[in-house]
Design a protein around this motif. Structure first.
Motif, PDB file in Angstrom:
ATOM      1  N   MET A  28     -16.906   8.630 -21.587  1.00 60.88           N
ATOM      2  CA  MET A  28     -17.437   8.545 -20.227  1.00 60.88           C
ATOM      3  C   MET A  28     -16.558   9.317 -19.247  1.00 60.88           C
ATOM      4  O   MET A  28     -17.030  10.132 -18.462  1.00 60.88           O
ATOM      5  CB  MET A  28     -17.545   7.076 -19.791  1.00 60.88           C
ATOM      6  CG  MET A  28     -17.949   6.888 -18.324  1.00 60.88           C
ATOM      7  SD  MET A  28     -19.551   7.616 -17.913  1.00 60.88           S
ATOM      8  CE  MET A  28     -20.638   6.357 -18.599  1.00 60.88           C
ATOM      9  N   SER A  29     -15.255   9.049 -19.275  1.00 62.91           N
ATOM     10  CA  SER A  29     -14.339   9.752 -18.387  1.00 62.91           C
ATOM     11  C   SER A  29     -13.923  11.078 -19.019  1.00 62.91           C
ATOM     12  O   SER A  29     -13.880  11.203 -20.245  1.00 62.91           O
ATOM     13  CB  SER A  29     -13.098   8.892 -18.123  1.00 62.91           C
ATOM     14  OG  SER A  29     -12.237   9.532 -17.211  1.00 62.91           O
ATOM     15  N   GLU A  30     -13.602  12.037 -18.168  1.00 64.18           N
ATOM     16  CA  GLU A  30     -13.211  13.356 -18.652  1.00 64.18           C
ATOM     17  C   GLU A  30     -11.952  13.273 -19.516  1.00 64.18           C
ATOM     18  O   GLU A  30     -11.038  12.501 -19.221  1.00 64.18           O
ATOM     19  CB  GLU A  30     -12.951  14.292 -17.465  1.00 64.18           C
ATOM     20  CG  GLU A  30     -14.186  14.588 -16.635  1.00 64.18           C
ATOM     21  CD  GLU A  30     -14.578  13.462 -15.699  1.00 64.18           C
ATOM     22  OE1 GLU A  30     -15.604  13.594 -15.024  1.00 64.18           O
ATOM     23  OE2 GLU A  30     -13.861  12.437 -15.639  1.00 64.18           O
ATOM     24  N   ALA A  31     -11.903  14.078 -20.542  1.00 70.18           N
ATOM     25  CA  ALA A  31     -10.747  14.095 -21.443  1.00 70.18           C
ATOM     26  C   ALA A  31      -9.609  14.904 -20.826  1.00 70.18           C
ATOM     27  O   ALA A  31      -9.835  15.822 -20.033  1.00 70.18           O
ATOM     28  CB  ALA A  31     -11.140  14.703 -22.784  1.00 70.18           C
ATOM     29  N   ILE A  32      -8.367  14.550 -21.183  1.00 75.56           N
ATOM     30  CA  ILE A  32      -7.201  15.337 -20.795  1.00 75.56           C
ATOM     31  C   ILE A  32      -6.744  16.116 -22.022  1.00 75.56           C
ATOM     32  O   ILE A  32      -6.361  15.519 -23.032  1.00 75.56           O
ATOM     33  CB  ILE A  32      -6.041  14.461 -20.304  1.00 75.56           C
ATOM     34  CG1 ILE A  32      -6.493  13.499 -19.226  1.00 75.56           C
ATOM     35  CG2 ILE A  32      -4.914  15.350 -19.773  1.00 75.56           C
ATOM     36  CD1 ILE A  32      -5.384  12.581 -18.737  1.00 75.56           C
ATOM     37  N   PHE A  33      -6.787  17.430 -21.942  1.00 75.20           N
ATOM     38  CA  PHE A  33      -6.352  18.267 -23.059  1.00 75.20           C
ATOM     39  C   PHE A  33      -4.904  18.682 -22.812  1.00 75.20           C
ATOM     40  O   PHE A  33      -4.611  19.741 -22.261  1.00 75.20           O
ATOM     41  CB  PHE A  33      -7.273  19.480 -23.206  1.00 75.20           C
ATOM     42  CG  PHE A  33      -8.652  19.117 -23.686  1.00 75.20           C
ATOM     43  CD1 PHE A  33      -8.923  19.047 -25.037  1.00 75.20           C
ATOM     44  CD2 PHE A  33      -9.648  18.805 -22.774  1.00 75.20           C
ATOM     45  CE1 PHE A  33     -10.195  18.688 -25.481  1.00 75.20           C
ATOM     46  CE2 PHE A  33     -10.917  18.444 -23.211  1.00 75.20           C
ATOM     47  CZ  PHE A  33     -11.191  18.388 -24.558  1.00 75.20           C
ATOM     48  N   MET A  34      -3.991  17.803 -23.240  1.00 74.48           N
ATOM     49  CA  MET A  34      -2.562  18.048 -23.060  1.00 74.48           C
ATOM     50  C   MET A  34      -2.060  18.900 -24.225  1.00 74.48           C
ATOM     51  O   MET A  34      -1.459  18.412 -25.186  1.00 74.48           O
ATOM     52  CB  MET A  34      -1.801  16.727 -22.979  1.00 74.48           C
ATOM     53  CG  MET A  34      -2.143  15.904 -21.753  1.00 74.48           C
ATOM     54  SD  MET A  34      -1.702  16.706 -20.188  1.00 74.48           S
ATOM     55  CE  MET A  34       0.081  16.627 -20.267  1.00 74.48           C
ATOM     56  N   THR A  35      -2.351  20.180 -24.140  1.00 72.41           N
ATOM     57  CA  THR A  35      -1.932  21.102 -25.192  1.00 72.41           C
ATOM     58  C   THR A  35      -1.467  22.406 -24.567  1.00 72.41           C
ATOM     59  O   THR A  35      -2.010  22.834 -23.545  1.00 72.41           O
ATOM     60  CB  THR A  35      -3.084  21.373 -26.177  1.00 72.41           C
ATOM     61  OG1 THR A  35      -2.637  22.268 -27.194  1.00 72.41           O
ATOM     62  CG2 THR A  35      -4.299  21.992 -25.481  1.00 72.41           C
ATOM     63  N   GLN A  36      -0.457  23.010 -25.186  1.00 68.19           N
ATOM     64  CA  GLN A  36       0.020  24.286 -24.664  1.00 68.19           C
ATOM     65  C   GLN A  36      -0.769  25.441 -25.263  1.00 68.19           C
ATOM     66  O   GLN A  36      -0.864  26.504 -24.655  1.00 68.19           O
ATOM     67  CB  GLN A  36       1.531  24.420 -24.918  1.00 68.19           C
ATOM     68  CG  GLN A  36       1.999  25.349 -26.013  1.00 68.19           C
ATOM     69  CD  GLN A  36       1.606  24.885 -27.429  1.00 68.19           C
ATOM     70  OE1 GLN A  36       1.119  23.781 -27.649  1.00 68.19           O
ATOM     71  NE2 GLN A  36       1.808  25.757 -28.386  1.00 68.19           N
ATOM     72  N   GLY A  37      -1.363  25.247 -26.449  1.00 78.76           N
ATOM     73  CA  GLY A  37      -2.072  26.347 -27.095  1.00 78.76           C
ATOM     74  C   GLY A  37      -3.234  25.862 -27.938  1.00 78.76           C
ATOM     75  O   GLY A  37      -3.563  24.670 -27.970  1.00 78.76           O
ATOM     76  N   TYR A  38      -3.853  26.783 -28.659  1.00 78.00           N
ATOM     77  CA  TYR A  38      -5.073  26.526 -29.410  1.00 78.00           C
ATOM     78  C   TYR A  38      -4.981  27.274 -30.739  1.00 78.00           C
ATOM     79  O   TYR A  38      -4.283  28.287 -30.845  1.00 78.00           O
ATOM     80  CB  TYR A  38      -6.295  26.983 -28.597  1.00 78.00           C
ATOM     81  CG  TYR A  38      -6.290  26.397 -27.201  1.00 78.00           C
ATOM     82  CD1 TYR A  38      -6.930  25.203 -26.923  1.00 78.00           C
ATOM     83  CD2 TYR A  38      -5.565  27.012 -26.168  1.00 78.00           C
ATOM     84  CE1 TYR A  38      -6.870  24.638 -25.659  1.00 78.00           C
ATOM     85  CE2 TYR A  38      -5.502  26.460 -24.902  1.00 78.00           C
ATOM     86  CZ  TYR A  38      -6.150  25.272 -24.645  1.00 78.00           C
ATOM     87  OH  TYR A  38      -6.079  24.715 -23.396  1.00 78.00           O
ATOM     88  N   VAL A  39      -5.685  26.786 -31.750  1.00 77.62           N
ATOM     89  CA  VAL A  39      -5.618  27.417 -33.070  1.00 77.62           C
ATOM     90  C   VAL A  39      -6.898  28.200 -33.347  1.00 77.62           C
ATOM     91  O   VAL A  39      -7.940  27.962 -32.729  1.00 77.62           O
ATOM     92  CB  VAL A  39      -5.382  26.366 -34.177  1.00 77.62           C
ATOM     93  CG1 VAL A  39      -4.054  25.652 -33.960  1.00 77.62           C
ATOM     94  CG2 VAL A  39      -6.519  25.346 -34.225  1.00 77.62           C
ATOM     95  N   TYR A  40      -6.792  29.144 -34.274  1.00 82.11           N
ATOM     96  CA  TYR A  40      -7.890  30.038 -34.610  1.00 82.11           C
ATOM     97  C   TYR A  40      -8.219  29.887 -36.088  1.00 82.11           C
ATOM     98  O   TYR A  40      -7.309  29.762 -36.924  1.00 82.11           O
ATOM     99  CB  TYR A  40      -7.493  31.488 -34.323  1.00 82.11           C
ATOM    100  CG  TYR A  40      -6.930  31.691 -32.932  1.00 82.11           C
ATOM    101  CD1 TYR A  40      -7.754  32.054 -31.876  1.00 82.11           C
ATOM    102  CD2 TYR A  40      -5.564  31.518 -32.681  1.00 82.11           C
ATOM    103  CE1 TYR A  40      -7.239  32.231 -30.595  1.00 82.11           C
ATOM    104  CE2 TYR A  40      -5.043  31.699 -31.409  1.00 82.11           C
ATOM    105  CZ  TYR A  40      -5.884  32.053 -30.370  1.00 82.11           C
ATOM    106  OH  TYR A  40      -5.373  32.214 -29.118  1.00 82.11           O
ATOM    107  N   PRO A  41      -9.496  29.923 -36.439  1.00 87.59           N
ATOM    108  CA  PRO A  41      -9.853  29.803 -37.859  1.00 87.59           C
ATOM    109  C   PRO A  41      -9.399  30.999 -38.688  1.00 87.59           C
ATOM    110  O   PRO A  41      -9.134  30.867 -39.886  1.00 87.59           O
ATOM    111  CB  PRO A  41     -11.377  29.676 -37.837  1.00 87.59           C
ATOM    112  CG  PRO A  41     -11.804  30.272 -36.533  1.00 87.59           C
ATOM    113  CD  PRO A  41     -10.694  29.995 -35.578  1.00 87.59           C
ATOM    114  N   THR A  42      -9.291  32.165 -38.034  1.00 86.16           N
ATOM    115  CA  THR A  42      -8.859  33.368 -38.751  1.00 86.16           C
ATOM    116  C   THR A  42      -7.975  34.213 -37.832  1.00 86.16           C
ATOM    117  O   THR A  42      -8.051  34.115 -36.600  1.00 86.16           O
ATOM    118  CB  THR A  42     -10.055  34.239 -39.187  1.00 86.16           C
ATOM    119  OG1 THR A  42     -10.715  34.728 -38.012  1.00 86.16           O
ATOM    120  CG2 THR A  42     -11.043  33.454 -40.053  1.00 86.16           C
ATOM    121  N   ALA A  43      -7.171  35.068 -38.427  1.00 92.08           N
ATOM    122  CA  ALA A  43      -6.357  35.995 -37.653  1.00 92.08           C
ATOM    123  C   ALA A  43      -7.234  36.969 -36.879  1.00 92.08           C
ATOM    124  O   ALA A  43      -6.886  37.380 -35.761  1.00 92.08           O
ATOM    125  CB  ALA A  43      -5.404  36.760 -38.575  1.00 92.08           C
ATOM    126  N   ALA A  44      -8.362  37.329 -37.450  1.00 92.73           N
ATOM    127  CA  ALA A  44      -9.278  38.264 -36.779  1.00 92.73           C
ATOM    128  C   ALA A  44      -9.823  37.666 -35.489  1.00 92.73           C
ATOM    129  O   ALA A  44      -9.997  38.370 -34.479  1.00 92.73           O
ATOM    130  CB  ALA A  44     -10.427  38.636 -37.715  1.00 92.73           C
TER     131      ALA A  44
END
Length: 405
Positions: A28-44
């Motif tokens: 219901m309430s907005e999520a807090i995305f406490m992250t400095q970065g994000y991951v990728y499924p592939t290097a491409a």
């Protein structure tokens, strides 16, 4: 809610609903995305993201889902094409101009500004070879003279901090187009609910979100709003310099937007009530509030503002012959402020708690007495930010403090 839905909704609904993207958990309430970065499924895919070939989150200095939520919500309320959030209000002021100015460019600004904005223009922009010309922002002829020659940018507050002069935004907007300048309005005093600079012809709006948008003294933040092409310049500069908003701050501010309307409307009603009462008090020489009939730009304020805001600026009445810029004037203002028991002494504004500020010794100290006098500010000037307390308790507190003058 889809973007098409947002086009048909009013600001109070948008303040609660806009920008809310739920995760697969359907919270219901907005999520807090406490992250400095994000991951990728592939290097491409990582390569494609950094090459700008695909749009996705890469690093929270660039963008973050929680910050995006706040930006989209504020943009919807403002009626802006795009918004970028910054770490503080002054970061927003700085980057709104620094992203489009270079050595040799000309900035035309109203002289009545928050003290740190003036320091930024005088101490840094001038040092970098940017020409800064100041005008009396409430005087249309001053704008006409200044903008008879080309400029790169125009900047003003309306109402101004702290004397509440009102700039004729549509008039300046017309001159801006002829001068080839981008017109930016600091809309903090009016709030997104009380004035719509973009609808009045301005190109961009800046906010210290620390003020009414948070409104509860918890976090620092800022925002720049306008056309996407312009905001992209702001976005690129802030991503490089690093003054981005944190996810936690964005979450706090996003939730604060949900109550912005009920807070500000109640505060503005109390401010209007108290401004009229203060105007009639024998210990008050001047009570400044945009919607008071006695305000010098009252008709202009009525034409472009739907609320008068939450600030009342007063000058303490002084004995005849007293220098308003001298020690006796400051002493009178200090006696008044020190006698307050409900209203706090601080340098913030737009808070749920009422605040008294002495601009000459705090927020506008850096600009010096001569420049303060040029905008009508004296050592007897006190800025009152009206909060959510019972208006009768505030009136009693003010009456008691005025008796001590």
């Amino acid at each position: 809610m889809t973007p098409d839905d947002a086009l048909n909704l009013r600001p109070d609904t948008l303040a609660v609903r806009a920008g809310h993207t739920r995760t697969p958990f359907d919270e219901m309430s907005e999520a807090i995305f406490m992250t400095q970065g994000y991951v990728y499924p592939t290097a491409a895919e990582a390569e494609a993201a950094f090459a700008g070939e695909i749009q996705r989150y890469q690093y929270s200095r660039y963008a973050n889902p929680t910050v995006t939520m706040f930006e989209e919500r504020l943009a919807a309320i403002e009626g802006a094409e795009d918004c970028f959030a910054t770490a503080t209000g002054m970061a927003a002021v700085f980057v709104s101009l620094a992203s489009i100015l270079k050595a040799g460019d000309r900035l035309v600004s109203s002289r009545a500004l928050f003290g740190t904005s003036i320091a930024t223009f005088d101490d840094y922009f001038a040092q970098w070879g940017i020409i800064v010309d100041y005008v009396d922002g409430h005087v249309n002829k001053d704008w006409e003279r200044a903008l008879a020659t080309p400029a790169t940018a125009i900047y003003c507050e309306s109402p101004t901090n702290p004397m509440q002069d009102v700039v004729d935004i549509p008039f300046v907007a017309g001159l801006a187009k002829a001068a080839g300048a981008l017109f930016i309005v600091d809309n903090v005093f009016a709030t997104p609910l009380g004035q719509k600079p973009l609808e009045l012809g301005a190109d961009a709006v800046v906010y210290s979100a620390t003020k009414h948008i948070d409104g509860q003294g918890r976090v620092l933040g800022g925002a720049v709003l306008g056309a996407q092409e312009y905001v992209d310049k702001v976005r690129q500069m802030v991503r490089t310099m690093g003054a981005t908003m944190s996810p936690f701050t964005a979450w706090v501010l996003g939730k604060s937007l949900e109550t912005l309307s009920v807070r500000v409307k109640a505060q503005a009603a109390s401010a209007m009530d108290l401004a009229a009462w203060l105007e009639a008090h024998p210990k008050v020489a001047v009570s400044r509030y945009p919607l008071l009939p006695s305000h010098p730009q009252h008709e202009r304020a009525m034409a472009q503002m739907t609320m008068g805001g939450t600030l009342v600026t007063i000058d303490i009445a002084l004995p005849e012959g007293t220098d308003p810029h001298g020690p006796e004037a400051k002493a009178a203002a200090f006696r008044f402020m020190d006698a307050l028991r409900v209203i706090d002494i601080s340098n913030n504004l737009g808070d749920a708690k009422s605040i008294a500020t002495h601009p000459a010794t705090t927020t506008h100290r850096k600009i010096g007495p001569e420049r303060r006098a040029m905008v009508g500010m004296s050592d007897a000037t006190v800025r009152l930010s009206i909060g959510l307390e019972d208006v009768e308790d505030l009136r009693d507190d003010l009456a008691r403090a005025l008796d001590a003058v």
